[in-house]
Design a protein around this motif. Structure first.
Motif, PDB file in Angstrom:
ATOM      1  N   SER A  69       0.854  -1.195   0.000  1.00 10.96           N
ATOM      2  CA  SER A  69       0.000   0.000   0.000  1.00 10.96           C
ATOM      3  C   SER A  69       0.887   1.242   0.000  1.00 10.96           C
ATOM      4  CB  SER A  69      -0.930   0.008   1.215  1.00 10.96           C
ATOM      5  OG  SER A  69      -0.170  -0.014   2.417  1.00 10.96           O
ATOM      6  N   TYR A  95       5.212   7.146   0.105  1.00  9.83           N
ATOM      7  CA  TYR A  95       5.572   6.174   1.141  1.00  9.83           C
ATOM      8  C   TYR A  95       4.915   4.837   0.810  1.00  9.83           C
ATOM      9  CZ  TYR A  95       7.234  10.036   4.017  1.00  9.83           C
ATOM     10  OH  TYR A  95       7.927  11.124   4.492  1.00  9.83           O
ATOM     11  N   ASP A  97       4.212   0.866   2.179  1.00 11.70           N
ATOM     12  CA  ASP A  97       4.190  -0.106   3.280  1.00 11.70           C
ATOM     13  C   ASP A  97       4.154  -1.506   2.680  1.00 11.70           C
ATOM     14  OD1 ASP A  97       4.239   1.838   5.228  1.00 11.70           O
ATOM     15  OD2 ASP A  97       2.053   1.976   5.364  1.00 11.70           O
ATOM     16  N   VAL A 127       5.595  -4.821   8.963  1.00 12.23           N
ATOM     17  CA  VAL A 127       5.477  -3.906   7.821  1.00 12.23           C
ATOM     18  C   VAL A 127       6.809  -3.195   7.610  1.00 12.23           C
ATOM     19  CG1 VAL A 127       4.353  -1.857   6.884  1.00 12.23           C
ATOM     20  CG2 VAL A 127       3.010  -3.533   8.155  1.00 12.23           C
ATOM     21  N   ARG A 129       8.488  -0.070   5.797  1.00 14.33           N
ATOM     22  CA  ARG A 129       8.121   1.207   5.170  1.00 14.33           C
ATOM     23  C   ARG A 129       9.356   1.809   4.513  1.00 14.33           C
ATOM     24  NH1 ARG A 129       4.470   6.482   6.336  1.00 14.33           N
ATOM     25  NH2 ARG A 129       2.960   5.037   5.458  1.00 14.33           N
ATOM     26  N   SER A 131      10.381   4.756   0.946  1.00 14.88           N
ATOM     27  CA  SER A 131       9.783   5.861   0.195  1.00 14.88           C
ATOM     28  C   SER A 131      10.560   6.164  -1.073  1.00 14.88           C
ATOM     29  CB  SER A 131       9.724   7.128   1.066  1.00 14.88           C
ATOM     30  OG  SER A 131      11.030   7.561   1.407  1.00 14.88           O
TER      31      SER A 131
END
Length: 205
Positions: A69, A95, A97, A127, A129, A131
Motif C-alpha cells: 500500500s 511512502y 508499506d 510492515v 516502510r 519511500s
C-alpha cells in the motif's frame, strides 16, 4: 533525486547477524538448564529438543510484494537550480508499506554477505516502510521502489543462507547438555537414595 527518505535508518546495519546466530546456539544449553528436573528425567530427548528448537527458531522475513500500500505526502527540500543557486522546492514523497512474514529484528542485523549500499527503511510490526522522493512519473516511482526492494531481498537471501542449519546445531547443543544434566541428576538421585538408606528422611517438597 533519491529513493529513500532521510528520516529512515539504514537497514541490516546495527547488529552482527553471525554473533546473534552463535548466541542462539548457546541458548540451547541455557534452555536445557532451565528445564525442570522432572522433565529432564521423564520426557524423551526428542520431545525436549523439539520444544527447544521451536523456542529458538528464527524466521527470516519474506516480503509480500503483492500486497503493498502507499500514500503521498509533500516535503519541502533544498536543492540547487540550473544556475547553481540554492532554492527551496516542494516535492512529492510516496511512502510504501510492504507487509512481510517473519521477525522484525532480522532487518537490523548485518548478514555475512552485504554491500556498501544497504537500503533504508523502517521495519516494525510486520510492515516495511520505505519511500520514493521527488519523482512524479508512476513508472519511475515503481522502478525506484523495486530497486530498493530488490536490495532488501538480497539481504534477506543472505540471512536465509546464514541462518540455515540452525535447527540441527541447536539440537546438537541441547542433546549434549541434556546428557550431562541427566547424568548429574541420576547421580544426585543415587546420593539421595544412599542417604535414605542410612535412615535419613527427605523433606517433602
Amino acid at each position: 533525486m533519491y529513493i529513500e527518505g532521510p528520516e529512515f535508518s539504514i537497514l541490516f546495519h546495527s547488529g552482527d547477524g553471525m554473533a546473534a546466530r552463535r548466541a542462539q546456539v548457546r541458548r540451547a544449553a541455557e534452555a536445557v538448564d532451565q528445564l525442570s528436573e522432572n522433565d529432564v528425567l521423564s520426557r524423551s530427548d526428542d520431545d525436549l529438543i523439539a520444544a527447544i528448537q521451536a523456542q529458538l527458531s528464527v524466521h527470516v522475513p519474506t516480503l509480500r510484494r503483492d500486497d503493498i500500500s502507499f500514500e503521498r505526502k509533500m516535503r519541502t527540500i533544498n536543492r540547487r537550480d540550473m544556475w547553481g543557486e540554492d532554492v527551496t522546492v516542494e516535492v512529492p514523497v510516496f511512502y510504501f508499506d510492504v507487509p512481510y512474514d517473519g521477525e522484525d529484528v532480522i532487518f537490523s542485523m548485518t548478514p555475512t554477505s552485504y554491500s556498501s549500499n544497504p537500503p533504508r527503511g523502517e521495519a516494525r510490526g510486520g510492515v516495511l516502510r520505505t519511500s520514493v522522493v521527488g519523482e512524479e512519473d508512476a513508472a519511475k516511482v515503481q522502478q525506484e521502489l523495486n530497486s530498493t526492494l530488490d536490495r532488501v531481498e538480497q539481504y534477506l537471501a543472505s540471512h536465509r543462507q546464514m541462518w540455515s542449519g540452525l535447527e540441527s546445531e541447536v539440537a546438537n547443543a541441547a542433546r549434549g547438555q541434556l546428557a550431562q544434566r541427566r547424568q548429574r541428576l541420576n547421580s544426585l538421585g543415587q546420593a539421595e537414595a544412599g542417604l535414605a538408606g542410612f535412615g535419613f528422611k527427605p523433606k517433602a517438597t
